[in-house]
Design a protein around this motif. Structure first.
Motif, PDB file in Angstrom:
ATOM      1  N   THR A 103       0.830  -1.203   0.000  1.00  0.00           N
ATOM      2  CA  THR A 103       0.000   0.000   0.000  1.00  0.00           C
ATOM      3  C   THR A 103       0.865   1.253   0.000  1.00  0.00           C
ATOM      4  OG1 THR A 103      -1.719  -1.131   1.279  1.00  0.00           O
ATOM      5  CG2 THR A 103      -1.829   1.280   1.191  1.00  0.00           C
ATOM      6  N   ILE A 104       0.569   2.161  -0.917  1.00  0.00           N
ATOM      7  CA  ILE A 104       1.167   3.493  -0.917  1.00  0.00           C
ATOM      8  C   ILE A 104       0.161   4.446  -0.289  1.00  0.00           C
ATOM      9  CG2 ILE A 104       1.947   5.428  -2.339  1.00  0.00           C
ATOM     10  CD1 ILE A 104       3.957   3.194  -2.265  1.00  0.00           C
ATOM     11  N   VAL A 105       0.606   5.186   0.735  1.00  0.00           N
ATOM     12  CA  VAL A 105      -0.237   6.170   1.408  1.00  0.00           C
ATOM     13  C   VAL A 105       0.328   7.550   1.119  1.00  0.00           C
ATOM     14  CG1 VAL A 105      -1.249   6.935   3.592  1.00  0.00           C
ATOM     15  CG2 VAL A 105      -0.659   4.509   3.260  1.00  0.00           C
ATOM     16  N   VAL A 106      -0.475   8.414   0.524  1.00  0.00           N
ATOM     17  CA  VAL A 106      -0.033   9.773   0.247  1.00  0.00           C
ATOM     18  C   VAL A 106      -0.774  10.753   1.152  1.00  0.00           C
ATOM     19  CG1 VAL A 106       0.631   9.298  -2.141  1.00  0.00           C
ATOM     20  CG2 VAL A 106      -1.706  10.073  -1.631  1.00  0.00           C
ATOM     21  N   ALA A 107      -0.097  11.842   1.504  1.00  0.00           N
ATOM     22  CA  ALA A 107      -0.718  12.900   2.290  1.00  0.00           C
ATOM     23  C   ALA A 107      -1.070  14.086   1.420  1.00  0.00           C
ATOM     24  CB  ALA A 107       0.216  13.342   3.419  1.00  0.00           C
ATOM     25  N   SER A 108      -0.622  14.060   0.176  1.00  0.00           N
ATOM     26  CA  SER A 108      -0.954  15.071  -0.831  1.00  0.00           C
ATOM     27  C   SER A 108      -1.405  14.341  -2.079  1.00  0.00           C
ATOM     28  CB  SER A 108       0.266  15.948  -1.136  1.00  0.00           C
ATOM     29  OG  SER A 108       0.091  16.646  -2.363  1.00  0.00           O
ATOM     30  N   GLY A 109      -2.481  14.803  -2.684  1.00  0.00           N
ATOM     31  CA  GLY A 109      -2.998  14.125  -3.867  1.00  0.00           C
ATOM     32  C   GLY A 109      -2.315  14.514  -5.158  1.00  0.00           C
ATOM     33  N   TYR A 110      -1.374  15.443  -5.092  1.00  0.00           N
ATOM     34  CA  TYR A 110      -0.819  16.072  -6.294  1.00  0.00           C
ATOM     35  C   TYR A 110      -0.275  15.065  -7.311  1.00  0.00           C
ATOM     36  CZ  TYR A 110       1.948  19.294  -9.149  1.00  0.00           C
ATOM     37  OH  TYR A 110       2.484  19.997 -10.194  1.00  0.00           O
ATOM     38  N   ASN A 111       0.701  14.278  -6.918  1.00  0.00           N
ATOM     39  CA  ASN A 111       1.366  13.404  -7.890  1.00  0.00           C
ATOM     40  C   ASN A 111       0.493  12.247  -8.354  1.00  0.00           C
ATOM     41  OD1 ASN A 111       4.100  14.513  -8.296  1.00  0.00           O
ATOM     42  ND2 ASN A 111       4.275  14.218  -6.089  1.00  0.00           N
ATOM     43  N   VAL A 112      -0.378  11.744  -7.472  1.00  0.00           N
ATOM     44  CA  VAL A 112      -1.289  10.675  -7.888  1.00  0.00           C
ATOM     45  C   VAL A 112      -2.312  11.213  -8.876  1.00  0.00           C
ATOM     46  CG1 VAL A 112      -3.059   9.055  -7.117  1.00  0.00           C
ATOM     47  CG2 VAL A 112      -0.956   9.326  -5.793  1.00  0.00           C
ATOM     48  N   HIS A 113      -2.921  12.346  -8.560  1.00  0.00           N
ATOM     49  CA  HIS A 113      -3.963  12.879  -9.438  1.00  0.00           C
ATOM     50  C   HIS A 113      -3.431  13.219 -10.814  1.00  0.00           C
ATOM     51  CE1 HIS A 113      -7.464  14.939 -10.903  1.00  0.00           C
ATOM     52  NE2 HIS A 113      -6.762  16.048 -11.095  1.00  0.00           N
TER      53      HIS A 113
END
Length: 331
Positions: A103-113
């Protein structure tokens, strides 16, 4: 539109039992989230390059390994390094060590979006995004108080991504009152605040300074009244508890009357702001134009130089020059 609001998770340690959490980056958010998860009974290690943050993590008693080792050893990775370095670090140091069901957990949606991380379809992607600086996340946890947070499941390859996301949020101490969201919503709101709201506030102060300075008032008195006294920060603190209109009751009746009459006369100005803000949201943010400008492969290497050039221009404005002189006199 109402969103799902979560309550406390029964036991993050039980849900995450047998899985190692790697906090990638022991900076602003990393140090707080790592300590909170450890105090919640989770197995946590830190992946960090050889810098002052690595030393801080070691001093705090964490096992600190390279980012490559962390990706190989952990099943859950909290990606808490800056947005602008995530794509390269993920590609070169994290992706090779990922296993199916991790699981990858991000705290900012920037790079995923914006599709800047090439994450395999066999890996879960979730977001746990506290709306608070790291120090606040840690302080609130120690006081057993939650902070606002956005939580989402972006890709569920394992069938347990939702449970992982909620357990991680609970372990960090931000699940109670957290709101179901998405990386699209998180990044749009975040960038909108940064590119529409705050620049407009700074522009209002600039315009106000120019009008008052041209009227012959002193820089010290103007800037003290506008913001250097710290009163706006106090007002916003009250706003967070009782709302914009609710906090007016803390002001004099003269102040309330003046604020309310001019608020209700500002229709044309508000219409202009709506038009400008819609352009920022749709033409810059949601269109991907800003992401392409800021994160394009040919622009990222000179990010510091680009910011420095913009700061130099901003520091030459009349407000900034006056502010520096006043602060120098006060120091």
């Amino acid at each position: 539109m109402d969103a799902e609001v979560f309550d406390e998770f029964p036991s993050p340690a039980d849900e995450l039992a047998g899985r190692t959490i790697a906090v990638i980056g022991y900076g602003n958010q990393g140090h707080a989230q790592a300590q909170n998860l450890r105090d919640s009974g989770c197995e946590v290690l830190v992946g960090n390059r050889d810098d002052e943050f690595r030393a801080a993590a070691q001093d705090a008693g964490f096992e600190v390994v390279t980012i490559e080792d962390a990706a190989r050893r952990a099943q859950i990775m909290l990606l808490l390094i800056p947005d602008e370095v995530q794509p390269e670090v993920f590609r070169d140091q994290i992706a090779p060590g990922l296993q199916d069901g991790d699981t990858i957990v991000v705290a900012s949606g920037y790079n995923v979006h914006f599709g800047l991380l090439d994450i395999a379809d066999t890996v879960d992607i979730v977001m746990v995004a506290p709306r608070m600086i790291g120090e606040g996340v840690r302080d609130h946890y120690e006081r057993r108080e939650s902070v606002p947070c956005l939580v989402s499941v972006e890709h569920d390859a394992s069938g347990r991504a939702r449970g992982t996301a909620l357990a991680v949020a609970s372990g960090i101490g931000v699940l109670r009152g957290a709101v179901s969201s998405s990386v699209r919503e998180e990044v749009a709101l975040d960038l909108f605040s940064e590119q529409a709201i705050w620049p407009s506030i700074m522009a209002i102060f600039q315009a106000g300074y120019d009008v008052l300075a041209n009227a012959g008032f002193s820089d010290d008195a103007i800037l003290d009244e506008l913001y250097l006294s710290g009163e706006p920060a106090e007002i916003l603190g009250r706003v967070s508890r009782v709302g914009m209109i609710g906090q007016l009751g803390l002001h004099s009746k003269t102040s309330q009357y003046g604020q309310l009459t001019n608020l209700l006369r500002s229709g044309a100005f508000t219409d202009q702001m709506r038009e400008r803000f819609a352009g920022v949201l749709n033409d810059q943010i949601l269109s991907g134009a800003f992401s392409q400008d800021w994160s394009g492969s040919d622009t990222e290497p000179d990010a510091d130089a680009r910011i420095a050039a913009l700061r130099k221009k901003a520091e030459a404005t009349s407000l900034s020059v006056a502010e520096r002189a006043v602060l120098d006199r006060w120091s």
